[in-house]
Design an enzyme around this catalytic site. Structure first.
Site, PDB file in Angstrom:
ATOM      1  CB  CYS A  78     -10.156  -6.561  20.451  1.00  0.00           C
ATOM      2  SG  CYS A  78     -10.525  -5.211  21.584  1.00  0.00           S
TER       3      CYS A  78
ATOM      4  CB  CYS B 192      -0.893  -0.015   1.236  1.00  0.00           C
ATOM      5  SG  CYS B 192      -1.765   1.526   1.451  1.00  0.00           S
TER       6      CYS B 192
END
Ligand code: SAH
Length: 416
Positions: free
Chosen positions: A345, A7
């Site tokens: 998480c 990217c």
């Protein structure tokens, strides 16, 4: 899977750390990280990855600004700054959402809509948020502005819908504070119902602009199924779904248990949760809008005083990245549910909390990492913990019957 493309903005964005790293290698690194933190407690099972790790994000957020030449740009803040890095497409974001954001950039130009200037407070458009229900195809666009007046609002909405007829609702959110929070308090529905729906594990969920919804629905199903399987429900359990968001885990578990109480701090999420229970015809679940720690303290205290108040058999907990808190964990231990399923998480706070629970009457029985966030360093984990002495807790139960019995606490939201 060989991953060659890199990217162009990854360094400035800081979102995707794994560039040019094969997906298999990413999974190995994450599994090792969880193993290092959690392996001392019990067996860490192999991580469950995605078949296609691209464009999995159903929620896309773009900050709007102008570049030096005055062109409208949208993208992300450069890591640790408030400088906007333009992003037109992203390997992990939903492609339709990126296209909608591109259209909004174009429309801002033709409608002469100014972007908000964080330094001066002048200008209008601050952020755009797009949420998409992958299973239903419903799309929400949230336009966040610095002031309540949206010039040519009807024509803007018309033009946006013409280019993207797949949009099902458009919300105007007003955030006039000098804050790094994206969404403000006030919102007006410009088009549609003001929320979208998605389907997870066969149940339909309503999602508002402000309520939390997992960003990777494909892996969320894997995660929830694992959490429910780990809990080993028999149909008799009274369950607390702590940090429940819009009620997803608890409602999916509701078919397998006697009752569920979901606890969540965000009012909009609780409102969604109540609507979701109703829409799915679920009768054995209730929701409380409260801090999860405070709720557990009140419940433990009430149960100690009143033998008719039932304590949970199973606690499902899914706290934010900071993990749980002392008030929550202490009251949990006081009530001593036989089973705790911790969905996390952040493996660092997970390790901290599990270590504490292991010192206070619980034993970790299994750890299952799930890759919800390919290309990023984040990893989701399910941990099953069992009470070492099943008889060691207060032997009282929360009553859920309607009309008879006791409601656990007075602020339990009305049954849907
Ligand atoms: N279980 C849900 C949400 C998990 S995200 C799901 O799978 O979708 C964590 C949730 O905890 C968010 O909805 C957030 O609003 C909520 N939250 C954060 N701090 C809290 C607290 N102190 N008490 C209760 N809920 C809290």
């Amino acid at each position: 899977m060989n991953i060659k493309e890199i990217c162009p903005v990854h360094k400035k964005c800081g979102g995707c750390h794994y560039q040019g790293v094969s997906y298999e290698e990413q999974l190995r690194v994450k599994e090792k990280m969880v193993g290092k933190l959690m392996g001392k407690f019990c067996k860490v099972h192999p991580i469950v990855g995605m078949e296609n790790p691209y464009h999995y994000r159903n929620k896309v957020h773009a900050v709007f600004d102008r570049d030096r030449r005055g062109n409208i740009i949208s993208g992300v803040y450069k890591e640790g700054t408030h400088q906007v890095i333009p992003v037109e497409s992203c390997m992990i974001e939903d492609q339709l959402a990126d296209a909608i954001i591109g259209t909004i950039r174009k429309l801002c130009k033709s409608f002469k809509i100014k972007t908000y200037d964080e330094d001066t407070g002048y200008g209008l458009l601050r952020h755009v948020l797009v949420k998409r229900g992958f299973a239903t195809g419903q799309v929400m666009v949230v336009l966040v502005t610095g002031s309540p007046v949206f010039p040519s609002r009807n024509n803007f909405v018309k033009a946006l819908r013409k280019e993207h007829p797949e949009i099902t609702t458009i919300i105007h959110n007003i955030n006039d504070k000098r804050t790094s929070m994206v969404l403000g308090e006030r919102e007006k529905v410009m088009y549609g119902k003001g929320y979208i729906e998605d389907i997870l594990c066969g149940k339909k969920f309503r999602i508002s602009a402000k309520s939390f919804y997992q960003v990777n629905p494909v892996q969320t199903e894997v995660l929830y199924k694992k959490a429910i399987e780990a809990a080993g429900f028999t149909g008799k359990e009274h369950v607390i779904d702590a940090y429940c968001g819009i009620g997803t885990i608890g409602m999916i578990a509701s078919d397998h248990v006697a009752s569920v109480v979901g606890v969540e701090l965000n009012r909009d999420a609780v409102r969604d949760a109540i609507g979701n229970a109703k829409a799915n015809g679920i009768k054995n679940v209730r929701f409380v809008c409260d801090d999860a720690g405070k709720f557990m303290v009140k419940l433990a205290a009430a149960a100690q005083k009143d033998a008719d108040i039932k304590v949970p058999d199973v606690v499902l907990m899914d706290p934010p990245r900071s993990g749980s808190d002392e008030a929550f964990l202490k009251s949990l231990v006081k009530m001593g549910p036989e089973t705790v399923v911790y969905v996390s998480c952040n493996p660092v706070t997970l390790e901290r909390d599990v270590k504490w629970l292991e010192k206070n009457g619980y034993k970790a029985k299994g750890v299952w990492p799930v890759d919800m966030f390919p290309f990023t360093v984040h990893v989701e984990t399910v941990v099953l913990l069992s009470h070492k002495k099943p008889d060691g807790h207060i032997n009282v139960k929360v009553e859920f019957g309607e009309g008879e019995g006791k409601v656990p606490l007075d602020n339990i939201a009305k049954r849907a």
